[in-house]
Motif scaffolding. Structure first.
Motif, PDB file in Angstrom:
ATOM      1  N   LEU A  27    -103.854 -43.070   0.993  1.00  0.00           N
ATOM      2  CA  LEU A  27    -104.811 -42.412   0.092  1.00  0.00           C
ATOM      3  C   LEU A  27    -104.712 -40.893   0.192  1.00  0.00           C
ATOM      4  O   LEU A  27    -104.836 -40.185  -0.813  1.00  0.00           O
ATOM      5  CB  LEU A  27    -106.230 -42.862   0.420  1.00  0.00           C
ATOM      6  N   ALA A  28    -104.487 -40.375   1.400  1.00  0.00           N
ATOM      7  CA  ALA A  28    -104.384 -38.914   1.572  1.00  0.00           C
ATOM      8  C   ALA A  28    -103.207 -38.353   0.787  1.00  0.00           C
ATOM      9  O   ALA A  28    -103.311 -37.290   0.156  1.00  0.00           O
ATOM     10  CB  ALA A  28    -104.251 -38.563   3.052  1.00  0.00           C
ATOM     11  N   LEU A  29    -102.071 -39.067   0.815  1.00  0.00           N
ATOM     12  CA  LEU A  29    -100.914 -38.610   0.044  1.00  0.00           C
ATOM     13  C   LEU A  29    -101.228 -38.605  -1.446  1.00  0.00           C
ATOM     14  O   LEU A  29    -100.901 -37.650  -2.167  1.00  0.00           O
ATOM     15  CB  LEU A  29     -99.711 -39.514   0.325  1.00  0.00           C
ATOM     16  N   GLY A  30    -101.842 -39.672  -1.933  1.00  0.00           N
ATOM     17  CA  GLY A  30    -102.186 -39.744  -3.352  1.00  0.00           C
ATOM     18  C   GLY A  30    -103.176 -38.673  -3.757  1.00  0.00           C
ATOM     19  O   GLY A  30    -103.018 -38.008  -4.794  1.00  0.00           O
ATOM     20  N   ILE A  31    -104.218 -38.457  -2.941  1.00  0.00           N
ATOM     21  CA  ILE A  31    -105.234 -37.442  -3.265  1.00  0.00           C
ATOM     22  C   ILE A  31    -104.642 -36.045  -3.174  1.00  0.00           C
ATOM     23  O   ILE A  31    -104.948 -35.172  -4.010  1.00  0.00           O
ATOM     24  CB  ILE A  31    -106.453 -37.593  -2.323  1.00  0.00           C
ATOM     25  N   THR A  32    -103.773 -35.797  -2.185  1.00  0.00           N
ATOM     26  CA  THR A  32    -103.135 -34.479  -2.061  1.00  0.00           C
ATOM     27  C   THR A  32    -102.303 -34.159  -3.298  1.00  0.00           C
ATOM     28  O   THR A  32    -102.373 -33.054  -3.849  1.00  0.00           O
ATOM     29  CB  THR A  32    -102.245 -34.426  -0.806  1.00  0.00           C
ATOM     30  N   CYS A  33    -101.509 -35.124  -3.736  1.00  0.00           N
ATOM     31  CA  CYS A  33    -100.683 -34.905  -4.936  1.00  0.00           C
ATOM     32  C   CYS A  33    -101.562 -34.637  -6.154  1.00  0.00           C
ATOM     33  O   CYS A  33    -101.280 -33.731  -6.946  1.00  0.00           O
ATOM     34  CB  CYS A  33     -99.787 -36.111  -5.185  1.00  0.00           C
ATOM     35  N   SER A  34    -102.613 -35.426  -6.308  1.00  0.00           N
ATOM     36  CA  SER A  34    -103.487 -35.233  -7.472  1.00  0.00           C
ATOM     37  C   SER A  34    -104.196 -33.891  -7.397  1.00  0.00           C
ATOM     38  O   SER A  34    -104.387 -33.222  -8.417  1.00  0.00           O
ATOM     39  CB  SER A  34    -104.510 -36.369  -7.561  1.00  0.00           C
ATOM     40  N   LEU A  35    -104.555 -33.454  -6.188  1.00  0.00           N
ATOM     41  CA  LEU A  35    -105.229 -32.166  -6.032  1.00  0.00           C
ATOM     42  C   LEU A  35    -104.292 -31.005  -6.334  1.00  0.00           C
ATOM     43  O   LEU A  35    -104.659 -30.054  -7.047  1.00  0.00           O
ATOM     44  CB  LEU A  35    -105.775 -32.052  -4.599  1.00  0.00           C
ATOM     45  N   GLY A 298     -99.871 -37.129 -11.433  1.00  0.00           N
ATOM     46  CA  GLY A 298    -100.972 -37.076 -10.470  1.00  0.00           C
ATOM     47  C   GLY A 298    -101.820 -38.331 -10.523  1.00  0.00           C
ATOM     48  O   GLY A 298    -102.188 -38.903  -9.485  1.00  0.00           O
ATOM     49  N   ILE A 299    -102.138 -38.779 -11.734  1.00  0.00           N
ATOM     50  CA  ILE A 299    -102.941 -39.998 -11.899  1.00  0.00           C
ATOM     51  C   ILE A 299    -102.181 -41.215 -11.382  1.00  0.00           C
ATOM     52  O   ILE A 299    -102.741 -42.077 -10.692  1.00  0.00           O
ATOM     53  CB  ILE A 299    -103.326 -40.181 -13.383  1.00  0.00           C
ATOM     54  N   ILE A 300    -100.892 -41.277 -11.704  1.00  0.00           N
ATOM     55  CA  ILE A 300    -100.084 -42.428 -11.292  1.00  0.00           C
ATOM     56  C   ILE A 300     -99.975 -42.510  -9.773  1.00  0.00           C
ATOM     57  O   ILE A 300    -100.104 -43.589  -9.177  1.00  0.00           O
ATOM     58  CB  ILE A 300     -98.687 -42.353 -11.938  1.00  0.00           C
TER      59      ILE A 300
END
Length: 800
Positions: A27-35, A298-300
């Motif tokens: 989740l941290a990787l996904g949230i970091t990319c989206s941020l 980012g969403i993906i």
């Protein structure tokens, strides 16, 4: 009750550390990319949106057409401004802007300090006082802007005012521009923000522009890419009606010899940063398609992280089925169980969000370096980040946690306590397979896109351009003043490290583009199309290795006497062969000459665009650059000699140089950035996908523990067990590949349409993507499958 939920959740997360770690990292990787992508997308969408009148401000642009070829340009001939001011079609403000990509400022000597010279690339804008009424640069009332109507006046930004005059009041001081004009500082304004396509730091009175330009910028025949016209409409006005009025007013005034100018249209200010067809002063265009692509990525990636969480959470379902059964027997309601598991998901998501903030802080400098941006990350200075992260935290919690929570809450307590649950009852294996397929479809699409973009970049680097750009050093001449350095040409060539020297308006491929009308073969009427014009001396062709198809280079001259054309021009003039073109008369800028040579076509702008018809001729006053071909084995000696000669010719000018092949790469910097971003995000997507696979195989191993034990007792080897589990996932990766191929093909086909010269999509890219993802998936799966295969079958069979 809430305290009990919280303590239970903490206890469960600590008890299953590996599960918690994998979920938090995914989740941290996904949230970091989206941020990070949120910061980039918001920045790119914010360009020039801070102007109070920005929503009703437009740039006037032109549609031109000749011989069936059409195009658009933002370059506005000077007389159009006067026509609109004399016959105003209901415009509130009309102002013209002339931007220069380079300029030297000299701070005169004082009793205590010698003269200081500063090169200010891209910071020079010639503007009128109405510019500051139209655009919100500066704060409050700026009475001094009225003086911008006077020649030889200048407004500085605070940064340059401090730089030039650190210990005195800048207003009233005099600066010298390009060693030609003395300019009085009439005011200082705050620094312009980074999110503007007017990156000027020096605002010079527009009335001074003609004194510096070798062209008469107020003439119909002068069409320069850096001369723009902006208008502001009255509040509530219909811009289409105003656009029609502009055409009715201006078109009748266009001289007959410029009838290739067909119509005018208004380009909204917010479109200037995103329109690849039209020039802007920041020299940086980010199409909306690229922005939405970044937002979608980012969403993906965030969705991929949520899918990974679901896979891992449902993989833990068997372990927690008895817990759920016991809770239900003791009276826990369906709603309470859902809230319990959503609470656990919230804690994991919250921890992942905190980690993502740290990862964003660490990675943001590298992202700024890659994209050449100045993005900042601060909750204090930018409260909107909290507005983004707060809902994101809730959304991720719901997306990632609802399905596992509802699935666990729906377990039958008796079956759970007796451990009679099967795969379908606990975790919806079909859904989990769909999620894994979706994850690896995303991974493979990103990998294919990365490879195709890389192939296109390699094509750019290797495609023959019609000239040689290697080992060429470019020196930008002061305000196009080549006369002094030309006299030193013989001295320049005395250094063995310097092999060839030429003077030119611009190298073969350049952002500097001049278009001129011309007459052909003695006609009194100009041709119905314009020519790209390159002004250069006779050594230009030899230095850049531009081959002649027929004829020769023009003889040495300081002014127009002879012409060389390219093959495209020869075809446009309907001349059957290159040899037959020799001797035809041309007239340009009122000067007659004959065609003495025809050269092979060479690219004059990026490979996004077609080859235009071109005329090359001599004009000393239009030379902006000196090009020197050097021996790269003696690079230091060559640069040292160039600097020595420069200081003799231009003792008051800053010596600066650039290697042409490095400058040439700037034409494709956005594509290179896209390729790098694709690589990064493809890697992250693979990492997250592998975490999901690990969760799925962990679940299947837990479900089939006894089966593995029985198989081993009956003689199955470790390899047999590994294959048993792996073949299930190989099928999923192959199904993902079948989905990824058409999606990636469509996306890359659309992307390549922006290039006139492009590759055919290489099918090997699809094979590589499939092999890479399959290999990574097998490595991920094998680790857990081998662990299960090596387990003691006795312990497996005793498990209830």
């Amino acid at each position: 009750m809430l305290k009990t939920y919280f303590l239970t959740a903490i206890r469960m997360l600590l008890r299953n550390r590996s599960y918690s770690f994998l979920n938090i990292m995914g989740l941290a990787l996904g949230i970091t990319c989206s941020l990070l992508l949120f910061l980039v997308v918001r920045f790119e969408l914010s360009f020039d949106n801070f102007h109070e009148k920005g929503d009703r401000t437009y740039r006037l642009a032109i549609r031109h057409e000749a011989d069936g070829n059409s195009g658009v340009m933002a370059s506005i001939p000077g007389p159009i401004t006067d026509i609109l001011r004399q016959n105003n079609p209901g415009l509130e403000i009309i102002t013209q802007v002339f931007g220069e990509q380079d300029g030297q400022i000299t701070v005169p000597a004082t009793a205590n300090k010698p003269a200081r010279h500063y090169r200010e690339p891209g910071a020079l804008g010639f503007v009128e006082s109405d510019f500051f009424r139209m655009f919100s640069f500066g704060k409050g009332n700026l009475p001094f802007i009225e003086r911008l109507q006077e020649p030889h006046t200048l407004i500085l930004t605070q940064q340059l005012a401090t730089k030039y005059f650190p210990d005195k009041e800048p207003v009233g001081q005099v600066l010298r521009l390009n060693n030609q004009l003395d300019l009085e500082v009439i005011g200082v304004i705050p620094d312009v923000p980074d999110n503007t396509d007017f990156p000027f730091k020096l605002f010079v009175s527009y009335a001074s522009a003609n004194e510096l330009s070798p062209y008469e910028i107020s003439e119909w025949g002068t069409v320069l890419s850096n001369q723009n016209l902006y208008v502001t409409l009255p509040a509530g006005a219909d811009y289409k009606e105003i656009e029609a009025s502009i055409n009715r007013i201006v078109l009748p005034h266009i001289p007959k010899k410029h009838q290739d100018l067909k119509s005018f249209f208004l380009q909204p200010l917010h479109d200037v940063h995103h329109n690849e067809e039209l020039f802007n002063y920041s020299m940086r265009v980010v199409p909306m398609e690229v922005i939405w692509a970044m937002a979608l990525i980012g969403i993906i990636l965030l969705l991929t992280a949520c899918i990974n969480f679901i896979n891992l959470a449902t993989g833990q379902a068997i372990k927690r089925s008895k817990e759920v059964g016991m809770r239900k027997v003791l009276g826990c309601s369906y709603r309470q169980i859902i809230l319990q598991f959503l609470g656990e998901t919230f804690l994991i998501t919250f921890a992942a969000t905190l980690l993502s903030v740290i990862l964003t802080e660490i990675s943001l400098p590298y992202l700024n370096q890659l994209l050449e941006l100045k993005l900042t990350f601060s909750f204090v200075r930018d409260p909107l980040l909290l507005v983004f992260l707060g809902p994101l935290l809730v959304l991720v919690t719901l997306i990632a946690g609802l399905y596992p929570a509802y699935m666990l809450a729906g377990l039958q307590p008796i079956a759970a306590l007796k451990n009679r649950l099967n795969t379908q009852q606990v975790a919806g294996l079909s859904l989990r397979r769909v999620l894994v397929v979706l994850q690896f479809t995303i991974c493979q699409v990103l990998i294919i896109c990365t490879l195709v973009v890389g192939e296109q970049m390699a094509y750019f680097r290797n495609k023959p351009l019609g000239f040689n750009k290697e080992s060429v050093v470019l020196l930008r001449l002061p305000a196009g003043n080549a006369t002094k350095l030309v006299s030193y040409k013989a001295n320049l060539l005395k250094e063995p490290a310097i092999q060839k020297v030429s003077f030119t308006m611009a190298p073969p491929t350049s952002i500097i583009i001049a278009e001129n009308g011309f007459k052909f073969n003695g006609s009194s009427e100009p041709m119905p199309f314009r020519s790209h014009t390159k002004f250069a001396n006779e050594a230009y062709f030899n230095l850049f290795d531009i081959p002649f198809v027929a004829g020769r280079a023009f003889t040495a001259s300081d002014t127009i006497k002879e012409f060389v054309i390219n093959e495209t021009m020869r075809r446009k003039l309907a001349i059957p062969t290159a040899q037959e073109a020799l001797g035809y008369k041309l007239n340009m800028a009122g000067k007659d000459g004959i065609i003495v040579g025809v050269v092979q076509d060479f690219h004059q702008s990026s490979l996004h665009h077609e080859l235009p018809p071109a005329i090359i001729t001599s004009q000393l006053s239009a030379y902006y650059y000196m090009a020197a071909k050097i021996d790269m084995n003696q690079k230091e000696a060559a640069i040292r000699h160039l600097e020595n000669i420069w200081n003799k010719a231009y003792s008051d000018d800053v010596f600066n140089y650039e290697f042409y092949d490095e400058t040439f790469e700037l034409f494709y910097r956005e594509e290179v950035r896209q390729q790098t971003l694709f690589k990064i995000f493809a890697f992250i997507a693979i990492v997250i996908g592998c975490l999901g696979l690990y969760g799925l195989i962990s679940f299947m191993v837990a479900q089939r523990t006894k089966e593995v034990g029985v198989r081993k007792v009956l003689g199955a080897s470790a390899l047999d067990i590994t294959i048993l589990f792996s073949k299930e996932f190989v099928k999923l990766v192959l199904v993902a590949f079948l989905f990824a191929c058409p999606i990636a093909y469509y996306l890359m086909q659309k992307w390549l349409e922006d290039f006139t010269y492009r590759i055919d999509i290489p099918y090997v890219a699809f094979l590589i993507a499939g092999i890479v993802t399959l290999s990574v998936a097998l490595i991920t799966m094998s680790s857990k499958a081998i662990q299960a295969a090596l387990a003691d079958p006795v312990q497996s069979l005793k498990t209830e």
